[in-house]
Design an enzyme around this catalytic site. Structure first.
Site, PDB file in Angstrom:
ATOM      1  CB  CYS A 406     -17.363 -42.856   1.937  1.00 33.47           C
ATOM      2  SG  CYS A 406     -17.474 -42.724   3.743  1.00 33.47           S
ATOM      3  CG  HIS A 532     -15.590 -38.746   0.973  1.00 32.77           C
ATOM      4  ND1 HIS A 532     -16.814 -38.894   0.366  1.00 32.77           N
ATOM      5  CD2 HIS A 532     -15.762 -39.100   2.277  1.00 32.77           C
ATOM      6  CE1 HIS A 532     -17.710 -39.304   1.262  1.00 32.77           C
ATOM      7  NE2 HIS A 532     -17.095 -39.440   2.429  1.00 32.77           N
ATOM      8  CD  GLU A 534     -15.952 -37.764  -2.995  1.00 36.48           C
ATOM      9  OE1 GLU A 534     -16.912 -37.795  -2.198  1.00 36.48           O
ATOM     10  OE2 GLU A 534     -15.203 -38.747  -3.199  1.00 36.48           O
TER      11      GLU A 534
END
Length: 576
Positions: A406, A532, A534
């Site tokens: 990001c 993102h 993750e």
């Protein structure tokens, strides 16, 4: 209000269903692992063949954690449908393999907001609005509607905070009423409590747990199960005492011991037959065994991972790992899958900026120069940004593998514009509203927004990948869905010039004409994602971008030019 259907009607529907609720409360103090416990119960039940969903009730008065500092409440986890939620939903998704939505996260603020809006709209027909029944009924309805809407075998509910917190009292009242309404056929209440070991007394103390259960009793609740959170095994004598004092059957008192890695909690709980005892509690007709083979294999893989990689996390929010917990877990899991341990070095971005004049003696710069890979995670406002740019420049010039998440991608674009396009004032309008070269700028649909909550670009968006790119080589597919949380984007006016100096925009949202992934050509691995990744990485199924990043770090570390992921794409020379 959430629905015209009455609580009584919903209760009747649940009574005629096979839905079971497991509620987890916490005692003595916060941060003892309610999220890990309830995720562990979810793993045991799911691996026994049951369908499971999890939700969390949070006592804070914020509508959601989206406007809270990560240092106050930890990471803001984003669901696929764009809800900003508590980080525990990340535990649920990662560990249990769920895909949760906004209805899985409920705060006191949401409940009160719904009640007060209903009152203003005249939905209470002139009644005096009270905690009981009106506020409590909204909480009950949300839970019952959630269960009936998804129609799973087990709904697991975590009540955040600690028993005794004034903000969470009406949640306990809602559970008290649901236990009375539905009985043990449908509701099990489990209480997780800290059992400390006092070194100076050389003994375990059960009194805090006794007082925690007393607080529950004052709320009209007696737990069906006790989970004892401790660092060392608790003797049977102490368990017998807790059984008597807390009115919990001995066979339903379990130990949740500190485990490293944390995934050992699953087999540790399985060894206490928790899955089977839950099924017996609900009088299920056939007792199923949990198959933890994939988790046991993963745990064994961690134990076999002897070599260590060093990855630098260029952090803005320093003081706790919680703001970056999904990032940290994704890095660790990816390393384990490559048979490596990973040492994550937290490097404070502000210190890199403040100490840039003395890079030889600065501890932060020494740390930066020592790592084998660099990850720049997300964040907001200008604090620490220049330090992140320094780290990005170091990674590009020294050919250190770099993964930008990001803001980390935006940092990569700013640094490239300054260094490669020779635009020294290039910046994001988030950090410098008057920059002469706004290579990152506010999305057009964000320009007139004045409020802060839940109005960013949130949730899953489609990303189309360019072939012959590091991103495509990682994903091995042409389209992916990824989760976003941001307001600023790559300025399209600079794309062509950036491409000419070696920036490849390898992932794009075609419909919105927005950059999703950028990478630096002729670099071992320098990739930034506007999203993102993750949030969609799990221990047993790591995200492709993290996996690719760690594989390149490992290859460069071992000077192994036969790395299967990269040898064909980069060639041997690129990895040297």
């Amino acid at each position: 209000m959430s629905s015209p259907i009455s609580v009584a009607t919903l209760l009747e529907e649940v009574r005629h269903s096979s839905i079971k609720f497991i509620v987890v409360t916490g005692g003595v103090c916060s941060s003892i692992g309610k999220g890990i416990l309830i995720a562990s119960l979810g793993v045991l039940l799911k691996e026994a063949g049951y369908s499971v969903l999890i939700l969390k009730w949070d006592p804070y008065l914020n509508v959601d954690p989206g406007t809270m500092s990560p240092l106050v409440h930890g990471e803001v986890f984003v669901t696929a449908d764009g809800a900003e939620t508590d980080l525990d939903l990340g535990h649920y998704e990662r560990l249990v393999g769920l895909n949760l939505g906004r209805d899985s996260s409920v705060s006191s603020g949401q409940i009160y907001k719904e009640v007060l809006e209903g009152e203003r709209e005249g939905r209470f027909l002139g009644k005096c609005i009270q905690m009981v029944p009106h506020v409590v009924d909204v909480a009950k309805k949300r839970l019952l509607e959630y269960a009936l809407r998804h129609n799973v075998d087990f709904v697991l509910l975590e009540i955040g905070g600690t028993v005794g917190d004034i903000e969470g009292e009406f949640f306990l009242e809602a559970i008290r009423q649901l236990k009375m309404d539905l009985g043990s056929k449908h509701v099990m209440h489990s209480h997780l409590s800290l059992v400390p070991f006092l070194n100076w007394a050389n003994e375990v103390k059960t009194k805090p747990t006794q007082h925690s259960v007393m607080a529950l009793k004052r709320a009209g609740l007696v737990p069906d199960c006790l989970f004892l959170r401790a660092d060392t095994a608790i003797e049977q004598q102490s368990i017998n005492k807790l059984s008597v004092m807390c009115e919990v059957k001995n066979e339903y008192i379990f130990q949740v011991l500190t485990a490293e890695p944390v995934y050992k909690v699953f087999p540790n709980l399985q060894a206490q037959n928790i899955g089977e005892k839950i099924q017996k509690f609900f009088n299920l007709p056939a007792i199923r065994q949990s198959d933890l083979s994939q988790w046991n294999t993963f745990i064994d893989n961690i134990a076999r991972s002897k070599k260590t990689l060093t990855v630098g996390l260029i952090a803005k929010y320093v003081g706790s790992n919680d703001p970056y917990i999904s990032v940290i877990e994704a890095i660790k899991s990816s390393a384990y899958h490559c048979n490596y341990q990973v040492k994550i070095v937290t490097i404070e971005a502000e210190k890199l900026e403040k100490e840039s004049y003395d890079q030889e003696n600065s501890e932060s710069w020494k740390a930066l120069k020592s790592v084998q890979g660099i990850v720049v995670p997300g964040g907001f406002d200008s604090r620490g940004v220049e330090g992140k740019i320094f780290a990005c420049k170091w990674a590009r010039e020294q050919r250190i593998p770099y993964l930008g998440l990001c803001l980390g991608m935006q940092i990569m674009i700013i640094e490239s514009a300054r260094s490669l396009l020779h635009l020294p004032t290039a910046n994001s309008t988030e950090f410098d509203a008057n920059t002469s070269d706004p290579v990152i700028c506010l999305m057009s649909e964000q320009e007139n927004i004045t409020t802060k909550g839940a109005n960013m670009r949130l949730g899953s968006y489609l990303c189309t990948l360019e072939k012959d790119s590091q991103a495509y080589n990682a994903y091995k597919t042409s389209t992916v869905w990824e989760r976003h949380r941001h307001r600023y984007e790559v300025n399209k006016a600079y794309k062509e010039r950036l491409q000419k100096v070696g920036i490849l925009f390898s992932g794009n949202n075609v419909a919105m004409d927005l950059v999703e992934i950028a990478e630096v050509k002729n670099h071992p691995f320098m990739v930034g994602s506007q999203f993102h990744p993750e949030f969609q990485s799990s221990p047993v199924k790591v995200h492709p971008l993290f996996q690719s990043f760690i594989e390149v770090v490992a290859c460069k570390s071992a000077k192994n030019t036969q790395c299967t992921l990269n040898k064909d794409f980069f060639g041997k020379k690129e990895l040297e």
